[in-house]
Scaffold this motif. Sequence first.
Motif, short mmCIF file in Angstrom:
data_model
loop_
_atom_site.label_atom_id
_atom_site.label_comp_id
_atom_site.label_asym_id
_atom_site.label_seq_id
_atom_site.Cartn_x
_atom_site.Cartn_y
_atom_site.Cartn_z
N LYS A 251 79.80 3.43 141.16
CA LYS A 251 79.22 3.45 142.50
C LYS A 251 79.92 4.50 143.35
CE LYS A 251 77.90 0.30 146.25
NZ LYS A 251 77.94 -1.10 146.74
N ARG A 252 79.13 5.24 144.10
CA ARG A 252 79.57 6.32 144.99
C ARG A 252 80.03 7.57 144.24
NH1 ARG A 252 81.18 1.70 147.72
NH2 ARG A 252 83.24 1.71 146.77
N GLN A 253 79.82 7.62 142.93
CA GLN A 253 80.18 8.82 142.17
C GLN A 253 79.19 9.95 142.46
OE1 GLN A 253 80.77 8.19 137.94
NE2 GLN A 253 80.30 10.32 137.44
N LEU A 254 79.69 11.17 142.54
CA LEU A 254 78.83 12.34 142.71
C LEU A 254 78.10 12.62 141.40
CD1 LEU A 254 77.94 14.80 144.44
CD2 LEU A 254 79.88 16.05 143.43
N LEU A 255 76.77 12.61 141.45
CA LEU A 255 75.95 12.83 140.26
C LEU A 255 75.37 14.23 140.19
CD1 LEU A 255 73.98 9.45 140.29
CD2 LEU A 255 76.14 9.97 139.15
N GLY A 256 75.37 14.91 141.31
CA GLY A 256 74.82 16.25 141.35
C GLY A 256 74.58 16.69 142.77
N THR B 153 73.01 22.19 151.18
CA THR B 153 73.39 21.43 149.99
C THR B 153 73.40 19.96 150.32
OG1 THR B 153 74.79 23.22 149.12
CG2 THR B 153 75.19 21.01 148.26
N VAL B 154 72.75 19.15 149.49
CA VAL B 154 72.72 17.70 149.66
C VAL B 154 73.30 17.05 148.41
CG1 VAL B 154 71.25 15.66 149.90
CG2 VAL B 154 70.77 17.72 151.24
N LYS B 155 74.27 16.18 148.59
CA LYS B 155 74.88 15.48 147.46
C LYS B 155 73.96 14.38 146.94
CE LYS B 155 79.71 16.19 148.87
NZ LYS B 155 80.97 15.50 149.24
N VAL B 156 73.96 14.19 145.63
CA VAL B 156 73.28 13.06 145.00
C VAL B 156 74.37 12.10 144.52
CG1 VAL B 156 71.74 12.28 143.16
CG2 VAL B 156 71.39 14.53 144.23
N VAL B 157 74.40 10.91 145.13
CA VAL B 157 75.49 9.96 144.89
C VAL B 157 74.91 8.67 144.33
CG1 VAL B 157 77.35 8.64 145.99
CG2 VAL B 157 76.85 10.99 146.74
N SER B 158 75.65 8.05 143.41
CA SER B 158 75.19 6.81 142.81
C SER B 158 75.38 5.64 143.77
CB SER B 158 75.96 6.53 141.51
OG SER B 158 75.61 5.28 140.97
N ASN B 159 74.40 4.75 143.79
CA ASN B 159 74.48 3.55 144.60
C ASN B 159 75.05 2.35 143.84
OD1 ASN B 159 73.33 4.79 146.90
ND2 ASN B 159 71.28 4.49 146.04
N TYR B 160 75.33 2.54 142.54
CA TYR B 160 75.77 1.41 141.73
C TYR B 160 76.47 1.91 140.47
CZ TYR B 160 70.87 2.65 141.03
OH TYR B 160 69.69 3.34 140.95
N ASN B 161 77.13 0.99 139.79
CA ASN B 161 77.70 1.28 138.47
C ASN B 161 76.57 1.25 137.44
OD1 ASN B 161 80.31 1.20 139.63
ND2 ASN B 161 80.41 -1.01 139.34
N GLY B 162 76.67 2.06 136.41
CA GLY B 162 75.62 2.04 135.40
C GLY B 162 75.80 3.11 134.36
N LYS B 163 74.68 3.48 133.72
CA LYS B 163 74.69 4.47 132.64
C LYS B 163 73.49 5.39 132.81
CE LYS B 163 75.33 4.64 127.62
NZ LYS B 163 76.81 4.79 127.69
N SER C 158 66.86 -1.12 135.40
CA SER C 158 67.15 0.30 135.58
C SER C 158 66.43 0.80 136.82
CB SER C 158 66.71 1.11 134.35
OG SER C 158 65.30 1.11 134.24
N SER C 159 66.90 1.91 137.37
CA SER C 159 66.29 2.49 138.57
C SER C 159 66.34 4.01 138.49
CB SER C 159 67.03 2.03 139.83
OG SER C 159 67.02 0.63 139.95
N TRP C 160 65.34 4.64 139.08
CA TRP C 160 65.34 6.10 139.20
C TRP C 160 65.94 6.50 140.53
CZ3 TRP C 160 64.42 10.00 135.89
CH2 TRP C 160 63.77 9.70 134.69
N ILE C 161 66.80 7.49 140.51
CA ILE C 161 67.28 8.13 141.73
C ILE C 161 66.35 9.30 142.01
CG2 ILE C 161 69.16 9.45 142.79
CD1 ILE C 161 71.11 7.78 141.14
N ARG C 162 65.87 9.38 143.24
CA ARG C 162 64.89 10.40 143.59
C ARG C 162 65.46 11.42 144.57
NH1 ARG C 162 59.90 9.29 141.68
NH2 ARG C 162 59.67 7.22 140.71
N ALA C 163 64.91 12.61 144.52
CA ALA C 163 65.39 13.70 145.36
C ALA C 163 65.10 13.41 146.83
CB ALA C 163 64.73 15.00 144.94
N LYS C 164 66.12 13.56 147.67
CA LYS C 164 65.95 13.35 149.10
C LYS C 164 65.37 14.57 149.80
CE LYS C 164 69.55 9.83 149.54
NZ LYS C 164 70.82 9.44 150.22
N ILE C 165 65.54 15.73 149.17
CA ILE C 165 64.96 16.96 149.72
C ILE C 165 64.41 17.78 148.55
CG2 ILE C 165 66.58 17.04 151.66
CD1 ILE C 165 67.96 19.41 150.14
#
Length: 316
Positions: A266-271, A281-291, A243-250
């Motif tokens: 992968k590449r889905q908009l998460l927020g 506004t900065v998009k948060v996008v997934s880098n992989y398939n997962g849950k 598992s991995s954490w996605i972290r805020a870029k800003i």
Amino acid sequence: MHDYIEINEKKVARGEDKLINLSIARLPTYTSIDLPVRVIRGENPGPVLLISGGLHGDEINGIEIIRRMLVKNILKPECGSVIAIPLMNVYGFIQNVRGVPDGKDINRSFPGSKSGSLANLVAYNIMKEIIPKVDYGIDFHTGGASRSNFPQIRCTFDVPENIELAKVFSPPVILHSKLIEKSFRKAAFKKGKQILVFETGESLRIDNFGIEEAIKGTQRLMKYLGMIQNAPEPQQTEIFEKSSWIRAKIAGLFHPKVVLGDNINKRQLLGRITDPYGNETVKVVSNYNGKVIGLNYNPVVHKGDAILHIANRAKP
């Protein structure tokens, strides 16, 4: 199975149900703080199962899971014994904090010390009085401040019996989690005890869905261990090795577009993360398939903050 289980020089015979107060230390006011331990024994031989919660004082879900099972008499075994400790960190619970008054984390203080700090004293007494008596355990936890967890068992895939017990529990998600130095789980493992960690919800909040999953899983495990005859049927479980954490870029305000338990691509908009003034506004996008197994519910984030926990490599 021994005729008696002895904790703090008090004996509990087969078929008995006793509450034992394990003395830990006292506050500067000279008020004693005891650790209430419930010992529930069946009439017939069998394993000893530890059910524990509240190792972090602000993680209420584990406490509520055990409370509900005690009230509903779910933990009464036909064979073997249950040692139930709903609240291991009395100090933290009183103050609504994760650790103890000296700021230390009990779950990074094992095996503890008789002459150590408060965290070390709690760890020492658990290792001295409780762990030698048990064969297996479930330690209930909750996500950190404002970060909520989807119901999941964390165990080490390096130990076949550990993952087998996790599968029997049958939570929505099983996640590989290595044994961490000075943690309760690793200290118990060194003594030959198999401890599962169940996570659900966020600190200082009740998560009814996760609580019910924990109760059903505990019943399944007790049936597997031969302690009871009936338990809910297992469900489909997703098993992840990583598992991995996605972290805020800003820094800014986080607006999630997914919820806990969502499967993502992968590449889905998460927020999105926005500034407070409507300029950026900065998009948060997934880098992989997962849950999605973890989500930060605090909308105010700083650069680098963990905002989404993604299980991203399923075990075949």
